[in-house]
Enzyme design. Structure first.
Site, mmCIF file in Angstrom:
data_model
loop_
_atom_site.group_PDB
_atom_site.id
_atom_site.type_symbol
_atom_site.label_atom_id
_atom_site.label_comp_id
_atom_site.label_asym_id
_atom_site.label_seq_id
_atom_site.Cartn_x
_atom_site.Cartn_y
_atom_site.Cartn_z
ATOM 1 N N GLU A 1 35.327 47.119 43.138
ATOM 2 C CA GLU A 1 34.087 46.021 42.525
ATOM 3 C C GLU A 1 33.067 46.662 44.293
ATOM 4 O OE1 GLU A 1 32.848 44.937 40.201
ATOM 5 O OE2 GLU A 1 34.459 44.567 38.876
ATOM 6 N N CYS B 1 26.802 41.534 46.156
ATOM 7 C CA CYS B 1 26.817 42.733 45.308
ATOM 8 C C CYS B 1 25.444 42.609 44.871
ATOM 9 C CB CYS B 1 27.658 42.853 45.239
ATOM 10 S SG CYS B 1 29.033 41.756 44.262
#
Length: 506
Positions: A260, A294
């Protein structure tokens, strides 16, 4: 919040979690981004200790994989209970150590509770398929078996939730976890371990030692997880640069990775958009966690017909954002995590201005009151084009504004970055919404309509494409990452026909 109250609150919470002695056991400093105050001095683990932790986890796997999955789910259920009991305390510690506003700290713990609930249900649903065989008297099926030790490398911005995504699923799937948290947020990791130990006490003797191991220290410990063949899956959250190092090293030993990585997320605002909705959705996604998610919105692609109105409203909203102590009532924007994050933000703003951008905001705030902390006014930057600076992710509250005239051009602009995590469109045009979600629309792992890019629920798989790494965590069928598949064929006849009509008579 004063330096004294930050330190006092931290000491109170560490005592509540039984960590007071551990917090003063070494020379690794842990500081709060709220005011730079020293929260703890931890002893770090050695590489040899990391090796021993992996060995304990491997031994635990030999036992835990044979415990029935619903029973494994019971442990996760008990952990969820403990989290409910300590939600306020753990949420406050998240705010103190990571700088999140109070509601975000509490929300992160709620996310942990939610994934525990999801995993408990999943523990009775780890099912494969029965597949039609071409051979008479044969049955073909799939089974899913526990994979092995799972190594988790987490980032500072979600110091506990991302570990919980991995740990809750790994545990019900039959896998122990070895966790290497960010060097910036080790105290919340220690608190999670203490809470998990409470769940283990309630669970009883079925749980072997080594189910959840924690490694406190620097990059060498993460490298140990990456390179050790006993670690079947490495789940790493962080920068694209980190992913470029982790992926090939794990692949070299034929391990699995779940990456990720970076996001450079865009919101398209169409002519038919509800601007009230858009302003609220964009503002939270762009400045929540001080732009250090993010999934933070970093690019705003707005139709020329509504650009002037939308930008004016965003500037007004930005000017009134309460910036300051994240635990104070009414604060919406806490600090950047450290001085390096501030310098990166300023460098990006200077580069954007040099490329023709008009910068509003971005200046440092509260420096006199908190010289060792880094509060900023979120920045809005009107750009003439999608330049190199815009295409690069800066982990800070910077929102670049771009203009479009043609819908296809907006989609192309949205996709023309190396990252592919989250995306959104605000529109009341059904055709535009469906085109955005279609195969030729957004190329991101997350695509939303009339909500922002941030704030995903645990029920859906989380992750992205391109330089975001391709991993999927949390909901949907992300559990399959933590298991291995076996295809089985059972012959219950008295003959032995071969597939594809092959004959081999002896």
């Amino acid at each position: 919040m004063t330096l004294t109250s930050v330190a006092t609150s931290s000491a109170r919470l560490l005592d509540q979690f039984g960590l007071s002695a551990i917090a003063q056991a070494g020379d690794w400093p842990v500081r709060s981004p709220i005011d730079g105050s020293l929260l703890a001095r931890l002893r770090t683990h050695t590489v040899d200790e990391a090796d021993a932790a992996i060995a304990r986890a491997q031994q635990a796997f030999a036992v835990w994989r044979n415990v029935p999955a619903p029973r494994r789910g019971e442990l996760v259920r008990l952990f969820g209970e403990v989290l409910r009991e300590e939600k306020a305390a753990l949420g406050e510690l998240v705010s103190l150590e990571a700088g999140k506003i109070r509601s975000e700290g509490l929300g992160e713990v709620q996310e942990m509770i939610d994934i525990c609930d999801f995993a408990v249900g999943l523990s009775r649903q780890l099912h494969g398929l029965t597949i039609a065989s071409e051979r008479p008297g044969h049955r073909m099926m799939e089974q899913w078996h526990p994979l092995g030790v799972v190594g988790v490398i987490s980032a500072f911005n979600f110091p506990v939730a991302v570990w919980a995504w991995n740990a809750a699923l790994a545990l019900v799937c039959g896998d122990p976890v070895v966790w290497k948290p960010s060097e910036k947020t080790p105290l919340t990791a220690l608190a999670c371990q203490a809470l998990f130990a409470r769940a283990l006490q309630r669970f009883g003797a079925d749980a072997p030692a080594g189910l959840s191991e924690l490694l406190i220290g620097g990059a060498s410990l993460g490298e140990r997880l990456v390179d050790d063949p006993r670690v079947a899956l490495v789940s790493a959250t962080g920068s694209t640069r980190m992913g470029r190092a982790v992926g090939p090293r794990v692949a070299q030993r034929f391990g699995r990775v779940l990456l990720e990585l970076g996001g450079n997320n865009a919101v398209i605002v169409a002519p038919t958009a509800d601007l009230d909705l858009a302003v609220r959705g964009i503002a939270f996604a762009a400045v929540g966690t001080c732009g250090q998610r993010c999934t933070s919105t970093r690019r705003l692609i707005v139709h020329e017909s509504v650009r002037e109105a939308l930008v004016a409203r965003l500037k007004q909203a930005y000017a009134g954002l309460p910036v300051g102590d994240p635990l104070a009532e009414g604060t919406l924007v806490g600090p950047l995590v450290d001085g390096a994050a501030f310098e990166a933000m300023q460098a990006a703003l200077r580069a954007a201005a040099a490329e023709g951008g008009t910068v509003t905001g971005g200046e440092r705030l509260l420096a006199d009151a908190h010289p060792d902390a880094f509060y900023v006014r979120p920045a809005l930057v009107e750009m003439p084009a999608q330049t190199a600076t815009v295409r690069h992710e800066t982990f800070a509250p910077i929102l670049y504004v771009l203009t479009y005239r043609d819908f296809d051009a907006a989609i192309a602009l949205q996709n023309d970055v190396p990252q592919g995590l989250s995306s959104a469109i605000f529109t009341n045009d059904l055709r535009e919404a469906e085109a955005f979600l279609a195969a030729s629309g957004s190329d991101c792992g997350i695509a939303n309509v009339n909500i922002g890019t941030s704030g995903a629920e645990i029920g859906g798989a989380f992750g992205g494409e391109k330089e975001t790494g391709g991993g999927r965590e949390s909901g949907s069928d992300a559990w399959k990452n933590y298991m291995r598949r076996a295809t089985n064929t059972v012959n219950h006849s008295r003959s032995l026909p071969l597939a594809q009509g092959v004959r081999f008579d002896i």
